[in-house]
Design a protein around this motif. Structure first.
Motif, PDB file in Angstrom:
ATOM      1  N   VAL A   1      59.934  47.050  22.112  1.00  0.00           N
ATOM      2  CA  VAL A   1      61.290  47.549  21.993  1.00  0.00           C
ATOM      3  C   VAL A   1      61.328  48.608  20.895  1.00  0.00           C
ATOM      4  O   VAL A   1      60.530  48.559  19.955  1.00  0.00           O
ATOM      5  N   GLN A   2      62.233  49.544  21.021  1.00  0.00           N
ATOM      6  CA  GLN A   2      62.386  50.566  19.985  1.00  0.00           C
ATOM      7  C   GLN A   2      63.172  50.005  18.811  1.00  0.00           C
ATOM      8  O   GLN A   2      63.977  49.064  18.965  1.00  0.00           O
TER       9      GLN A   2
ATOM     10  N   SER B   1      69.030  44.630  16.044  1.00  0.00           N
ATOM     11  CA  SER B   1      68.704  45.637  15.018  1.00  0.00           C
ATOM     12  C   SER B   1      67.258  45.501  14.561  1.00  0.00           C
ATOM     13  O   SER B   1      66.953  45.489  13.367  1.00  0.00           O
ATOM     14  N   LEU B   2      66.371  45.425  15.514  1.00  0.00           N
ATOM     15  CA  LEU B   2      64.962  45.195  15.199  1.00  0.00           C
ATOM     16  C   LEU B   2      64.364  46.367  14.433  1.00  0.00           C
ATOM     17  O   LEU B   2      64.729  47.538  14.654  1.00  0.00           O
TER      18      LEU B   2
ATOM     19  N   THR C   1      57.572  43.465  13.782  1.00  0.00           N
ATOM     20  CA  THR C   1      56.449  43.344  14.707  1.00  0.00           C
ATOM     21  C   THR C   1      55.559  42.183  14.313  1.00  0.00           C
ATOM     22  O   THR C   1      55.087  42.099  13.172  1.00  0.00           O
ATOM     23  N   ALA C   2      55.324  41.275  15.256  1.00  0.00           N
ATOM     24  CA  ALA C   2      54.533  40.073  14.966  1.00  0.00           C
ATOM     25  C   ALA C   2      54.396  39.257  16.238  1.00  0.00           C
ATOM     26  O   ALA C   2      55.070  39.517  17.241  1.00  0.00           O
ATOM     27  N   ILE C   3      53.544  38.250  16.176  1.00  0.00           N
ATOM     28  CA  ILE C   3      53.554  37.201  17.184  1.00  0.00           C
ATOM     29  C   ILE C   3      54.550  36.150  16.700  1.00  0.00           C
ATOM     30  O   ILE C   3      54.457  35.681  15.559  1.00  0.00           O
TER      31      ILE C   3
ATOM     32  N   THR D   1      56.791  43.667  19.601  1.00  0.00           N
ATOM     33  CA  THR D   1      56.366  44.928  19.017  1.00  0.00           C
ATOM     34  C   THR D   1      57.576  45.861  18.941  1.00  0.00           C
ATOM     35  O   THR D   1      58.229  46.116  19.953  1.00  0.00           O
ATOM     36  N   VAL D   2      57.850  46.350  17.742  1.00  0.00           N
ATOM     37  CA  VAL D   2      58.976  47.240  17.528  1.00  0.00           C
ATOM     38  C   VAL D   2      58.433  48.605  17.143  1.00  0.00           C
ATOM     39  O   VAL D   2      57.769  48.749  16.108  1.00  0.00           O
ATOM     40  N   SER D   3      58.709  49.589  17.953  1.00  0.00           N
ATOM     41  CA  SER D   3      58.220  50.939  17.678  1.00  0.00           C
ATOM     42  C   SER D   3      59.258  51.724  16.893  1.00  0.00           C
ATOM     43  O   SER D   3      60.459  51.540  17.055  1.00  0.00           O
ATOM     44  N   SER D   4      58.759  52.625  16.069  1.00  0.00           N
ATOM     45  CA  SER D   4      59.664  53.424  15.220  1.00  0.00           C
ATOM     46  C   SER D   4      60.086  54.708  15.915  1.00  0.00           C
ATOM     47  O   SER D   4      59.575  55.063  16.962  1.00  0.00           O
TER      48      SER D   4
END
Length: 127
Positions: free
Chosen positions: A12-13, A89-90, A95-97, A124-127
């Motif tokens: 996710v973004q 609001s990630l 980002t983690a398991i 996973t959170v992308s910037s």
């Protein structure tokens, strides 16, 4: 015995949302607290230490680490034997398991105190 299966992770973004689920089977679900922990990239499973949130067996009491307060929400549906973690609001640092854990002995913020673990789901959170 309790079996836990997480789902709902993904990519996710930053600023986005995800909802994790943890389906439990075995003992009466409402009889034990649940928690979510997370393992950052590069950490071994045995070194999982970052407690995220916890909820009492009846769902009335919830607790959060400071960095997720106001963004994450833990809940449970005892009729469905499922716990949830709504993440809003990630941020990339989320980002983690993510693991759900059940039935702690003693304190709720130490992963080693829990008797049951799920297999984890990657967030996973992308910037």
């Amino acid at each position: 015995q309790v079996q836990l299966v997480e789902s709902g992770g993904g990519l996710v973004q930053a600023g986005g949302s995800l909802k994790l689920s943890c389906a439990a089977s075995g003992r009466t679900f409402s009889s034990y607290p649940m928690a979510w922990f997370r393992q950052a990239p590069g950490k071994e499973r045995d070194d999982v230490r970052e407690w995220v949130a916890a909820i009492s067996g009846n769902g009335r009491n919830t607790y959060y680490r400071d960095s997720v307060k106001g963004r994450f929400s833990i809940s449970r549906d005892n009729a469905k034997n499922t716990a949830y973690l709504q993440m809003n609001s990630l941020k990339p640092e989320d980002t983690a398991i993510y693991y759900c854990l059940a039935d702690p002995d003693g304190g709720w913020q130490n992963a080693r105190d829990y008797n049951y673990w799920g297999q984890g789901t990657q967030v996973t959170v992308s910037s």
